[in-house]
Design an enzyme around this catalytic site. Structure first.
Site, PDB file in Angstrom:
ATOM      1  CE  LYS A  15      -0.129   1.876   3.507  1.00  0.00           C
ATOM      2  NZ  LYS A  15      -0.122   2.673   4.887  1.00  0.00           N
ATOM      3  N   PRO A 101       9.351  -5.093   3.057  1.00  0.00           N
ATOM      4  CG  PRO A 101      10.464  -3.276   2.983  1.00  0.00           C
ATOM      5  CD  PRO A 101       9.594  -4.228   2.174  1.00  0.00           C
ATOM      6  N   GLY A 105       5.555   1.324   6.510  1.00  0.00           N
ATOM      7  CA  GLY A 105       4.619   2.215   6.079  1.00  0.00           C
ATOM      8  C   GLY A 105       4.178   1.717   4.444  1.00  0.00           C
ATOM      9  N   GLY A 107       1.978  -1.196   4.409  1.00  0.00           N
ATOM     10  CA  GLY A 107       0.997  -1.945   4.800  1.00  0.00           C
ATOM     11  C   GLY A 107       1.424  -3.232   5.401  1.00  0.00           C
ATOM     12  CB  SER A 110      -2.382  -3.691   6.979  1.00  0.00           C
ATOM     13  OG  SER A 110      -1.966  -2.891   8.348  1.00  0.00           O
ATOM     14  CG  ASP A 143      -3.008   1.459   7.123  1.00  0.00           C
ATOM     15  OD1 ASP A 143      -3.556   2.424   7.125  1.00  0.00           O
ATOM     16  OD2 ASP A 143      -1.882   1.346   7.209  1.00  0.00           O
TER      17      ASP A 143
END
Ligand code: C5P
Length: 301
Positions: A15, A101, A105, A107, A110, A143
């Site tokens: 994301k 990774p 940031g 996703g 999620s 998320d």
């Protein structure tokens, strides 16, 4: 060899928050967000199959498998527990290939949890967007609902109120993770400004140029705080911004992954080579972001 029909495979696309504005605080203590999120043609890969008896099995492979939390903290296992009453009978054999990774940031956990929900819904013949499933997704994390859709969305509230964005162009991009993990909760807790300007209305004609102009006037309101905690984010942004043909350099989510947007695939490939040379320890990937179709069918890479 033919694929085993009992095995359900879902990709968990990365994301990317192309813009992320923090516009206040919700009554529940979460921050009120306005974000334009899109998905990449790269991600983790999840396989799920029923097992006749016994406990669930969960195995993790792939380049970032060592960083996946084990036990109850794992969002895939939380998702299994939360879905058990809705869609699961018997044990499950779950294999996660971790290509993205973690704590970065894009996703990560999620997207994996959302892929697990989609897989179990397919297994049980449930629609993941109706009934109690969206509530389970939102409960798992801010998320997870957008990752369940994996297509361009404007998200509001704490991130769970979704407005799909039609006709979003495909954008060539480079993702760069400078090898440092940032905890979302720490970034939000350290924020100085919580009442920032809202997103402008998206252009009606969503050509790449119109979207890039719109993005240039937008922000990631978590970027300055992330840079304060991890100077590597500033270095990544500065180097991405300096690559030839870069139209926009920004951080996604609460970091530490940053992205550059380019006019075409050749420019993005050239920039990725330069960025990988700049710091061989960085994780650097060229991707296509957005596009009208959900990215869920994209092969893991
Ligand atoms: O929802 P999620 O588990 O991803 O959020 C992690 C943490 O980030 C939350 O516990 C909260 O501290 C912070 N957060 C926030 N506002 C949001 C999303 C997350 O304050 N909209």
């Amino acid at each position: 060899m033919a694929a085993d029909p009992a095995v359900i495979v879902e990709t968990a696309p990365a994301k990317v928050n192309l813009a992320l504005h923090v516009v206040g605080r919700e009554a529940n203590g979460f921050h009120a967000l306005e974000t334009l999120a899109v998905f990449a043609d790269a991600g983790d890969r999840l396989s799920v199959s029923p097992i006749a008896e016994g406990a669930d099995r969960f195995t993790v492979q792939g380049p970032f498998s060592q960083d996946v939390p084990a036990g109850a903290d794992n969002l895939v296992l939380k998702a299994v527990a939360a879905m058990r009453r809705l869609a699961v009978r018997g044990g499950l054999d779950i294999e996660l290939e971790k290509h993205l990774p973690v704590a970065s940031g894009i996703g990560g956990g999620s997207a994996d949890a959302a892929a697990l929900i989609r897989a179990l819904c397919r297994m049980a013949g449930l629609n993941p967007f109706t009934g109690r499933v969206p509530g389970v997704a939102a409960w798992l994390g801010s998320d997870v609902p957008m990752c369940l859709r994996s297509q361009p969305v404007l998200a509001r509230g704490r991130g769970e109120q979704l407005e799909p964005v039609d006709d979003f162009p495909a954008l060539d991009a480079v993702l760069v993770n400078p090898g440092v993990g940032l905890r979302t909760a720490d970034i939000f807790a350290a924020l100085q400004n919580r009442d920032n300007a809202r997103l402008d209305r998206l252009p009606d004609r969503r050509t790449p140029d119109a979207v890039l102009d719109w993005l240039a006037a937008a922000r990631n309101d978590l970027e300055a705080t992330a840079i304060g905690m991890e100077p590597a984010v500033a270095r990544a942004l500065w180097l991405i911004g300096g690559t030839e043909g870069c139209r926009l350099a920004r951080m996604t989510g609460a970091g530490s992954t940053c992205f550059g947007l380019y006019a075409g695939a050749a420019e993005a490939e050239a920039a990725a080579r330069d960025l990988a040379d700049a710091d061989p320890a960085w994780w650097v990937r060229t991707v296509r972001l957005g596009g009208a179709e959900p990215q869920r069918a994209a092969a893991a890479s």
